[in-house]
Design a protein around this motif. Structure first.
Motif, PDB file in Angstrom:
ATOM      1  N   VAL B  41      39.113  21.643  38.002  1.00 20.08           N
ATOM      2  CA  VAL B  41      38.659  21.132  39.426  1.00 20.08           C
ATOM      3  C   VAL B  41      39.580  20.996  40.610  1.00 20.08           C
ATOM      4  O   VAL B  41      39.516  20.980  41.714  1.00 20.08           O
ATOM      5  CB  VAL B  41      37.732  19.904  39.457  1.00 20.08           C
ATOM      6  CG1 VAL B  41      36.687  19.913  38.475  1.00 20.08           C
ATOM      7  CG2 VAL B  41      38.588  18.654  39.151  1.00 20.08           C
ATOM      8  N   GLY B  42      40.773  21.132  40.024  1.00 15.98           N
ATOM      9  CA  GLY B  42      42.023  21.098  41.013  1.00 15.98           C
ATOM     10  C   GLY B  42      42.327  19.726  41.851  1.00 15.98           C
ATOM     11  O   GLY B  42      41.541  18.898  41.296  1.00 15.98           O
ATOM     12  N   VAL B  47      38.040  13.940  38.179  1.00 18.16           N
ATOM     13  CA  VAL B  47      37.420  13.755  37.030  1.00 18.16           C
ATOM     14  C   VAL B  47      37.429  12.404  36.437  1.00 18.16           C
ATOM     15  O   VAL B  47      38.339  11.598  36.794  1.00 18.16           O
ATOM     16  CB  VAL B  47      38.528  14.443  35.654  1.00 18.16           C
ATOM     17  CG1 VAL B  47      37.830  14.320  34.382  1.00 18.16           C
ATOM     18  CG2 VAL B  47      38.635  16.208  36.054  1.00 18.16           C
ATOM     19  N   TYR B  48      36.356  12.101  35.828  1.00 16.06           N
ATOM     20  CA  TYR B  48      36.009  10.721  35.184  1.00 16.06           C
ATOM     21  C   TYR B  48      36.264  10.908  33.730  1.00 16.06           C
ATOM     22  O   TYR B  48      35.326  11.627  33.081  1.00 16.06           O
ATOM     23  CB  TYR B  48      34.959  10.059  35.471  1.00 16.06           C
ATOM     24  CG  TYR B  48      35.075   9.598  37.362  1.00 16.06           C
ATOM     25  CD1 TYR B  48      35.383   8.355  37.389  1.00 16.06           C
ATOM     26  CD2 TYR B  48      34.436  10.501  38.206  1.00 16.06           C
ATOM     27  CE1 TYR B  48      35.620   8.234  38.872  1.00 16.06           C
ATOM     28  CE2 TYR B  48      34.453  10.446  39.535  1.00 16.06           C
ATOM     29  CZ  TYR B  48      35.101   9.015  39.796  1.00 16.06           C
ATOM     30  OH  TYR B  48      34.915   8.602  41.247  1.00 16.06           O
ATOM     31  N   GLN B  62      48.515   9.838  28.244  1.00 17.08           N
ATOM     32  CA  GLN B  62      49.843  10.578  28.144  1.00 17.08           C
ATOM     33  C   GLN B  62      49.686  11.814  28.406  1.00 17.08           C
ATOM     34  O   GLN B  62      50.615  12.602  29.026  1.00 17.08           O
ATOM     35  CB  GLN B  62      50.163  10.196  26.758  1.00 17.08           C
ATOM     36  CG  GLN B  62      51.821  10.361  26.233  1.00 17.08           C
ATOM     37  CD  GLN B  62      51.812  10.219  24.867  1.00 17.08           C
ATOM     38  OE1 GLN B  62      51.047   9.674  24.097  1.00 17.08           O
ATOM     39  NE2 GLN B  62      52.794  10.808  24.415  1.00 17.08           N
ATOM     40  N   LYS B  63      48.882  12.650  27.864  1.00 17.00           N
ATOM     41  CA  LYS B  63      48.577  14.031  28.045  1.00 17.00           C
ATOM     42  C   LYS B  63      48.312  14.446  29.500  1.00 17.00           C
ATOM     43  O   LYS B  63      49.110  15.346  29.921  1.00 17.00           O
ATOM     44  CB  LYS B  63      47.468  14.416  27.257  1.00 17.00           C
ATOM     45  CG  LYS B  63      47.397  15.839  27.078  1.00 17.00           C
ATOM     46  CD  LYS B  63      46.190  16.255  26.183  1.00 17.00           C
ATOM     47  CE  LYS B  63      46.686  16.648  24.771  1.00 17.00           C
ATOM     48  NZ  LYS B  63      45.769  16.756  23.617  1.00 17.00           N
ATOM     49  N   LEU B  64      47.795  13.418  30.198  1.00 17.46           N
ATOM     50  CA  LEU B  64      47.698  13.913  31.834  1.00 17.46           C
ATOM     51  C   LEU B  64      49.102  13.712  32.325  1.00 17.46           C
ATOM     52  O   LEU B  64      49.379  14.599  33.301  1.00 17.46           O
ATOM     53  CB  LEU B  64      46.446  13.007  32.429  1.00 17.46           C
ATOM     54  CG  LEU B  64      45.172  13.145  31.765  1.00 17.46           C
ATOM     55  CD1 LEU B  64      44.210  12.131  32.155  1.00 17.46           C
ATOM     56  CD2 LEU B  64      44.527  14.558  32.302  1.00 17.46           C
ATOM     57  N   CYS B  69      48.842  15.754  36.136  1.00 16.59           N
ATOM     58  CA  CYS B  69      47.627  15.512  36.438  1.00 16.59           C
ATOM     59  C   CYS B  69      47.369  14.327  37.164  1.00 16.59           C
ATOM     60  O   CYS B  69      47.391  13.117  36.598  1.00 16.59           O
ATOM     61  CB  CYS B  69      46.521  16.114  35.451  1.00 16.59           C
ATOM     62  SG  CYS B  69      46.705  17.683  34.966  1.00 16.59           S
ATOM     63  N   HIS B  70      47.046  14.256  38.452  1.00 14.53           N
ATOM     64  CA  HIS B  70      46.749  13.077  38.896  1.00 14.53           C
ATOM     65  C   HIS B  70      45.372  12.782  39.552  1.00 14.53           C
ATOM     66  O   HIS B  70      44.950  12.001  40.547  1.00 14.53           O
ATOM     67  CB  HIS B  70      47.665  12.738  40.205  1.00 14.53           C
ATOM     68  CG  HIS B  70      49.056  13.065  39.725  1.00 14.53           C
ATOM     69  ND1 HIS B  70      49.742  11.899  39.012  1.00 14.53           N
ATOM     70  CD2 HIS B  70      50.037  13.930  40.061  1.00 14.53           C
ATOM     71  CE1 HIS B  70      50.884  12.251  38.605  1.00 14.53           C
ATOM     72  NE2 HIS B  70      51.117  13.523  39.283  1.00 14.53           N
ATOM     73  N   ASN B  71      44.482  13.564  39.353  1.00  9.64           N
ATOM     74  CA  ASN B  71      43.036  13.465  39.678  1.00  9.64           C
ATOM     75  C   ASN B  71      41.812  13.086  38.921  1.00  9.64           C
ATOM     76  O   ASN B  71      40.933  13.325  38.892  1.00  9.64           O
ATOM     77  CB  ASN B  71      42.372  15.083  40.212  1.00  9.64           C
ATOM     78  CG  ASN B  71      42.505  15.832  39.051  1.00  9.64           C
ATOM     79  OD1 ASN B  71      43.299  15.699  37.676  1.00  9.64           O
ATOM     80  ND2 ASN B  71      42.031  17.191  39.109  1.00  9.64           N
TER      81      ASN B  71
END
Lengths: 188, 188
Positions: B41-42, B47-48, B62-64, B69-71
């Motif tokens: 989704v960029g 994302v929830y 941790q993976k994010l 990834c900050h969304n």
């Protein structure tokens, strides 16, 4: 619609077939799939199209001519006789539309025994990661019997050699067509 | 292998989601799908991610972070409470992995009632041609019951509003996981 029987059948064939492959349309019908296979394997590839009905062979032949496709051999005979007509050793993929030819004599249908026997013949020579796609229409007399025969045969294929997928819509009132896709894990 | 549960789940999500969409990972687990949704989704999307287990939320977080990834908003609570936490009106797509968290306490499993209630909540706000993907693992105690509840619920969804696909391997000896994909035909 993203979820769609016919477009998924073609998506799968596109993923497994490469230019230069041998592909089989076991039931030419109106030639829709034959044309798709012809374009997918390209001029260096080869397509064999079977149908027992003259009308189907004529329609398919016309469609191929209109589209300038010259890599197809059409055979008006049962797909059971694959080994009689195809001499190549390795097949890239194949598609069957099981049922009757649309807008035609509904009493002329594919039959369980010859269908299973043709599938067997193709699997024998299928490349690694090659696919046999079965699009199963069964809302006609004899359809249920063929569906059961095909499900029984394919669900018993050795899981070490084949991956057998069923792709079906489960919230349909009518007997919606579904797909069985058989992938060869490794060529013996 | 061309035919594969996990890669097909992602293929479907990629087809239905657009940049800027709201996507839901109803069961974060190890964060694999959450990360995939985040990238799909960029930066203009959102994302929830839900999971009731602290360990899952930590691993996913941790993976994010590792992937910049900050969304994503992570929520350590039941996916039943989707409407409490998500205020947006339209969802692009969602994924559920039903079963237990791999390499973790096998007694903590998703449950039929809350699963179905979460699916219902998402369908209400799903965009046209949006998808809810359920990857169903059922080879654990309680798994069969959840599988039956989900099949019963999804197979009764109105065919005028939803297309419900079952994607499963039928020649497996063990209880191989399978996919149910629900596509919204038109938003009411």
């Amino acid at each position: 619609m993203l979820l769609n029987i016919l477009s998924y059948a073609h998506t799968l064939l596109k993923e497994c077939l490469e230019e230069g492959d041998v592909a089989i349309d076991a039931t030419c019908g109106n030639g829709h799939d034959t044309l798709f296979l012809s374009k997918t394997v390209g001029t260096s590839g080869k397509v064999y199209g079977f149908d027992i009905q003259e009308q189907a062979i004529q329609k398919t032949s016309q469609k191929l001519t209109e589209n300038g496709c010259h890599n197809v051999t059409l055979i008006q005979d049962s797909h059971e006789k694959i080994h009689t007509f195809i001499k190549e050793d390795v097949f890239g993929g194949a598609i069957f539309n099981l049922g009757y030819l649309p807008n035609s004599d509904k009493s002329i249908i594919t039959k369980p025994r010859s269908t299973v026997s043709a599938i067997e013949a193709i699997l024998e020579k299928l490349k690694t990661n090659g696919l046999v796609i079965l699009v199963i229409y069964y809302g006609h007399p004899g359809g249920e019997e063929e569906k059961e025969a095909v499900l029984s045969y394919t669900s018993q294929l050795n899981q070490k050699e084949y991956q057998v997928l069923q792709y079906s819509f489960i919230n349909q009132q009518n007997q919606a067509p579904f797909i069985i896709a058989i992938e060869k894990k490794k060529r013996s």
